[in-house]
Motif scaffolding. Structure first.
Motif, mmCIF file in Angstrom:
data_model
loop_
_atom_site.group_PDB
_atom_site.id
_atom_site.type_symbol
_atom_site.label_atom_id
_atom_site.label_comp_id
_atom_site.label_asym_id
_atom_site.label_seq_id
_atom_site.Cartn_x
_atom_site.Cartn_y
_atom_site.Cartn_z
ATOM 1 N N UNK A 140 0.848 -1.194 0.000
ATOM 2 C CA UNK A 140 0.000 0.000 0.000
ATOM 3 C C UNK A 140 0.880 1.238 0.000
ATOM 4 N N UNK A 141 1.463 1.529 -1.160
ATOM 5 C CA UNK A 141 2.387 2.652 -1.330
ATOM 6 C C UNK A 141 1.759 3.648 -2.296
ATOM 7 N N UNK A 142 1.628 4.879 -1.838
ATOM 8 C CA UNK A 142 1.063 5.942 -2.672
ATOM 9 C C UNK A 142 2.172 6.809 -3.248
ATOM 10 N N UNK A 143 2.000 7.191 -4.509
ATOM 11 C CA UNK A 143 2.973 8.039 -5.187
ATOM 12 C C UNK A 143 2.411 9.440 -5.370
ATOM 13 N N UNK A 144 3.220 10.436 -5.020
ATOM 14 C CA UNK A 144 2.903 11.821 -5.343
ATOM 15 C C UNK A 144 3.904 12.273 -6.409
ATOM 16 N N UNK A 145 4.003 13.549 -6.617
ATOM 17 C CA UNK A 145 4.900 14.027 -7.681
ATOM 18 C C UNK A 145 6.355 13.665 -7.387
ATOM 19 N N UNK A 146 6.769 13.765 -6.117
ATOM 20 C CA UNK A 146 8.177 13.533 -5.783
ATOM 21 C C UNK A 146 8.392 12.439 -4.731
ATOM 22 N N UNK A 147 7.344 12.001 -4.054
ATOM 23 C CA UNK A 147 7.511 11.092 -2.925
ATOM 24 C C UNK A 147 6.724 9.786 -3.107
ATOM 25 N N UNK A 148 7.237 8.748 -2.433
ATOM 26 C CA UNK A 148 6.522 7.480 -2.298
ATOM 27 C C UNK A 148 6.290 7.274 -0.809
ATOM 28 N N UNK A 149 5.037 7.112 -0.410
ATOM 29 C CA UNK A 149 4.684 7.027 1.012
ATOM 30 C C UNK A 149 3.927 5.741 1.290
ATOM 31 N N UNK A 150 4.364 5.015 2.315
ATOM 32 C CA UNK A 150 3.682 3.789 2.725
ATOM 33 C C UNK A 150 2.476 4.140 3.587
ATOM 34 N N UNK A 151 1.324 3.642 3.208
ATOM 35 C CA UNK A 151 0.098 3.936 3.958
ATOM 36 C C UNK A 151 0.010 3.149 5.262
ATOM 37 N N UNK A 152 0.820 2.111 5.392
ATOM 38 C CA UNK A 152 0.792 1.275 6.596
ATOM 39 C C UNK A 152 1.699 1.826 7.697
ATOM 40 N N UNK A 153 2.977 2.083 7.380
ATOM 41 C CA UNK A 153 3.929 2.497 8.421
ATOM 42 C C UNK A 153 4.367 3.943 8.297
ATOM 43 N N UNK A 154 4.015 4.608 7.194
ATOM 44 C CA UNK A 154 4.364 6.011 7.023
ATOM 45 C C UNK A 154 5.745 6.252 6.449
ATOM 46 N N UNK A 155 6.479 5.187 6.125
ATOM 47 C CA UNK A 155 7.812 5.363 5.551
ATOM 48 C C UNK A 155 7.737 6.178 4.270
ATOM 49 N N UNK A 156 8.688 7.124 4.124
ATOM 50 C CA UNK A 156 8.737 7.964 2.930
ATOM 51 C C UNK A 156 10.111 7.873 2.283
ATOM 52 N N UNK A 157 10.117 7.884 0.976
ATOM 53 C CA UNK A 157 11.364 7.959 0.203
ATOM 54 C C UNK A 157 11.044 8.697 -1.084
ATOM 55 N N UNK A 158 12.075 9.110 -1.792
ATOM 56 C CA UNK A 158 11.808 9.806 -3.048
ATOM 57 C C UNK A 158 11.150 8.840 -4.028
#
Length: 322
Positions: free
Chosen positions: A226-244
């Motif tokens: 469950x990873x959401x992509x924005x323009x610059x970031x990838x965010x995990x909906x489960x644990x909140x981990x973020x990376x480019x």
């Protein structure tokens, strides 16, 4: 910190994507336990050893055949061939028969160690290296019980025994002439002349086999898809981990490359592995930026960083935004 070998990385990626059968899951657990033992051994050596000592981890040697060594330590006076065992419970080796928690074990770890030591000695002879070469099996689990008798007893160490051996190595450096090559020189020569690829690599998956795996971006922290992509970031909906966003995509491409290590990378295949979360043009853009293009046009494809299963950390060589 030690790097996981590519077989362990392969199995962990397959596990995360529901690609392992029962036998392979058991092998994964063995690999993970083995790596934990090797890491603990390495940390003990770093803590109690000397700064100028050199190490080679998960070393496949091509000398008179092949041999795999968990950890090779090169000091100023010689070489230690170390085999880490992370057994639970009681291990015994009496009259040549090994047993773990009362069950017979056919594989003789001490015979294997002696074979590896002989191959390292042959390598040193070819190099003209005059340092000593010894081998030890190190039982790193502090809660395990050890009972080894006979000739094998000289080769078996628990954690306290390892620390004592490290002290002996240091003392020998103080009172004896150093070997004719420094630890770093030997490390370099062994890596360049004798280190070989794992001759028993995991299977390179076909396009059809990859299609059976769970597709999409997988969180490196909690393994959620469950990873959401924005323009610059990838965010995990489960644990909140973020990376480019770029890092997440390149990391996943590298995972795909490891699973298909005998094949080149193609944009269409990578897009499917990404679960079609990323537009085709963006997949192609990231491949062009971070991987060497081998052919352009209709049959465009890119170098696979895992071709030949090189012993590398998959993300080190890529210059993507963090």
């Amino acid at each position: 910190m030690l790097e996981k070998n590519l077989e362990l990385q392969y199995l962990e990626i397959m596990q995360g994507r529901n690609g392992l059968n029962e036998k392979e899951q058991f092998n994964l657990k063995l690999q993970q336990r083995g790596f934990l033992g090797e890491s603990e051994l390495y940390e003990l050596l770093l803590k109690h050893g000397q700064r100028d000592w050199a190490f080679l981890h998960d070393l496949w040697l091509g000398v008179g055949g092949t041999s795999q060594i968990d950890l090779l330590l090169v000091s100023r006076s010689g070489i230690l061939v170390l085999d880490a065992k992370n057994y639970e419970g009681h291990y015994s080796h009496i009259n040549g028969q090994a047993m773990i928690n009362g069950k017979r074990v056919n594989h003789d770890i001490f015979t294997q160690l002696n074979r590896s030591v002989e191959k390292v000695r042959e390598m040193c002879k070819q190099l003209g290296y005059n340092g000593t070469v010894k081998g030890r099996v190190v039982f790193v689990n502090p809660d395990s019980q050890l009972q080894v008798e006979g000739a094998a007893a000289e080769l078996a160490l628990n954690r306290a025994g390892l620390i004592g051996l490290v002290q002996q190595v240091y003392e020998s450096e103080v009172i004896s002439m150093p070997a004719n090559m420094t630890p770093l020189q030997m490390q370099k020569l062994i890596s360049e002349r004798y280190r070989i690829k794992n001759p028993y690599p995991p299977k390179s998956l076909s396009v059809e086999e990859v299609s059976q795996l769970k597709a999409g971006l997988c969180c490196p922290e909690c393994s959620s898809f469950e990873v959401e992509l924005s323009r610059y970031k990838a965010t995990c909906c489960q644990c909140g981990h973020m990376e480019s966003k770029e890092r997440a995509i390149v990391r996943t491409i590298c995972e795909y490359g490891l699973l298909t290590h005998e094949r080149v990378l193609r944009s269409t295949e990578v897009q499917v592995f990404l679960g079609n979360q990323v537009p085709f043009h963006y997949v192609s853009k990231n491949l062009s930026k971070n991987f060497q293009q081998l052919m352009t046009g209709r049959y465009s494809h890119y170098e696979n960083p895992s071709t030949g299963l090189k012993d590398i950390t998959l993300l080190k060589k890529y210059n993507f935004k963090r």
